[in-house]
Write a protein that holds these residues in place. Structure first.
Motif, mmCIF file in Angstrom:
data_model
loop_
_atom_site.group_PDB
_atom_site.id
_atom_site.type_symbol
_atom_site.label_atom_id
_atom_site.label_comp_id
_atom_site.label_asym_id
_atom_site.label_seq_id
_atom_site.Cartn_x
_atom_site.Cartn_y
_atom_site.Cartn_z
ATOM 1 N N HIS A 112 0.828 -1.213 0.000
ATOM 2 C CA HIS A 112 0.000 0.000 0.000
ATOM 3 C C HIS A 112 0.858 1.257 0.000
ATOM 4 O O HIS A 112 0.791 2.095 0.902
ATOM 5 N N SER A 113 1.682 1.362 -1.050
ATOM 6 C CA SER A 113 2.524 2.538 -1.248
ATOM 7 C C SER A 113 1.852 3.420 -2.281
ATOM 8 O O SER A 113 0.757 3.122 -2.744
ATOM 9 N N SER A 114 2.500 4.495 -2.645
ATOM 10 C CA SER A 114 1.956 5.375 -3.665
ATOM 11 C C SER A 114 2.997 5.493 -4.773
ATOM 12 O O SER A 114 4.031 6.131 -4.562
ATOM 13 N N PRO A 115 2.782 4.835 -5.906
ATOM 14 C CA PRO A 115 1.622 4.041 -6.297
ATOM 15 C C PRO A 115 1.665 2.657 -5.640
ATOM 16 O O PRO A 115 2.717 2.180 -5.229
ATOM 17 N N GLU A 116 0.469 2.018 -5.561
ATOM 18 C CA GLU A 116 0.377 0.680 -4.990
ATOM 19 C C GLU A 116 1.148 -0.304 -5.849
ATOM 20 O O GLU A 116 1.280 -0.121 -7.054
ATOM 21 N N GLN A 117 1.659 -1.337 -5.194
ATOM 22 C CA GLN A 117 2.388 -2.375 -5.900
ATOM 23 C C GLN A 117 1.761 -3.724 -5.559
ATOM 24 O O GLN A 117 1.316 -3.936 -4.427
ATOM 25 N N VAL A 118 1.710 -4.623 -6.524
ATOM 26 C CA VAL A 118 1.197 -5.971 -6.314
ATOM 27 C C VAL A 118 2.325 -6.936 -6.659
ATOM 28 O O VAL A 118 2.923 -6.859 -7.733
ATOM 29 N N LEU A 119 2.620 -7.840 -5.717
ATOM 30 C CA LEU A 119 3.694 -8.814 -5.903
ATOM 31 C C LEU A 119 3.090 -10.208 -5.919
ATOM 32 O O LEU A 119 2.396 -10.605 -4.979
ATOM 33 N N GLU A 120 3.333 -10.948 -6.991
ATOM 34 C CA GLU A 120 2.825 -12.311 -7.131
ATOM 35 C C GLU A 120 3.801 -13.287 -6.482
ATOM 36 O O GLU A 120 5.008 -13.219 -6.714
ATOM 37 N N VAL A 121 3.257 -14.220 -5.685
ATOM 38 C CA VAL A 121 4.055 -15.230 -5.006
ATOM 39 C C VAL A 121 3.665 -16.589 -5.575
ATOM 40 O O VAL A 121 2.482 -16.910 -5.657
ATOM 41 N N GLU A 122 4.657 -17.365 -5.949
ATOM 42 C CA GLU A 122 4.435 -18.736 -6.416
ATOM 43 C C GLU A 122 4.872 -19.685 -5.306
ATOM 44 O O GLU A 122 5.698 -19.321 -4.467
ATOM 45 N N PRO A 123 4.336 -20.918 -5.288
ATOM 46 C CA PRO A 123 4.790 -21.892 -4.280
ATOM 47 C C PRO A 123 6.291 -22.122 -4.381
ATOM 48 O O PRO A 123 6.866 -22.096 -5.473
ATOM 49 N N GLY A 124 6.913 -22.317 -3.243
ATOM 50 C CA GLY A 124 8.361 -22.515 -3.177
ATOM 51 C C GLY A 124 9.042 -21.291 -2.601
ATOM 52 O O GLY A 124 8.438 -20.499 -1.874
ATOM 53 N N GLU A 125 10.310 -21.140 -2.939
ATOM 54 C CA GLU A 125 11.097 -20.009 -2.443
ATOM 55 C C GLU A 125 11.286 -19.000 -3.563
ATOM 56 O O GLU A 125 11.555 -19.375 -4.701
ATOM 57 N N SER A 126 11.132 -17.737 -3.226
ATOM 58 C CA SER A 126 11.340 -16.676 -4.210
ATOM 59 C C SER A 126 11.800 -15.408 -3.513
ATOM 60 O O SER A 126 11.602 -15.241 -2.312
ATOM 61 N N THR A 127 12.423 -14.537 -4.290
ATOM 62 C CA THR A 127 12.823 -13.222 -3.788
ATOM 63 C C THR A 127 12.061 -12.177 -4.590
ATOM 64 O O THR A 127 12.111 -12.172 -5.817
ATOM 65 N N LEU A 128 11.326 -11.329 -3.883
ATOM 66 C CA LEU A 128 10.556 -10.262 -4.506
ATOM 67 C C LEU A 128 11.216 -8.940 -4.142
ATOM 68 O O LEU A 128 11.569 -8.713 -2.982
ATOM 69 N N ASN A 129 11.377 -8.072 -5.119
ATOM 70 C CA ASN A 129 12.038 -6.786 -4.891
ATOM 71 C C ASN A 129 11.054 -5.646 -5.065
ATOM 72 O O ASN A 129 10.214 -5.680 -5.963
#
Length: 139
Positions: A96-113
């Motif tokens: 909930h930043s300005s602008p909003e950001q949506v991060l998709e998560v898949e099963p397993g391990e991941s790094t989202l930036n």
């Protein structure tokens, strides 16, 4: 005026002469063996976090259980944030930043930036449960 200046120079000279120890001064070639080694320019970079590369934030999603749960984390404006996610299901994180950001998560391990460009408190929420995972305190 000359006497005062001469007296000040004499006092300064005597003070520096009396403040020494009886041991001889060491030169760069005589550095004691107990000195701390300096890091050469070719040395490996450290894994320690800095202001430019903060420590990644770990998130674990297991069904409806999510950790952390509302934890507040201090971050710096404009500095990339790494979310290390371990999940047993697909998920969607809303930042909930300005602008909003949506991060998709898949099963397993991941790094989202992500990067936040404005100071304030920014909630990171898991869409399906509505749970606020993190509150980013952006400074």
């Amino acid at each position: 005026m000359r006497r005062a200046l001469a007296a000040a120079v004499a006092v300064l000279f005597l003070a520096t002469g009396c403040g020494g120890s009886d041991e001889p001064a060491t030169t760069a070639e005589e550095t004691p063996a107990t000195s701390t080694p300096t890091q050469s320019p070719d040395a490996e970079p450290s894994d320690e976090p800095t202001e430019d590369t903060p420590k990644p934030i770990e998130i674990e999603i297991e069904g409806d259980r999510i950790e952390p749960n509302g934890k507040r984390v201090k971050v710096t404006v404009g500095v990339p944030i790494a979310l290390e996610v371990e999940s047993d299901r697909s998920a969607e994180l809303h930042v909930h930043s300005s602008p909003e950001q949506v991060l998709e998560v898949e099963p397993g391990e991941s790094t989202l930036n992500l990067t936040i460009d404005r100071p304030g408190i920014v909630d990171v929420e898991e869409h399906d449960t509505g749970l606020v995972i993190l509150q980013l305190e952006v400074r």
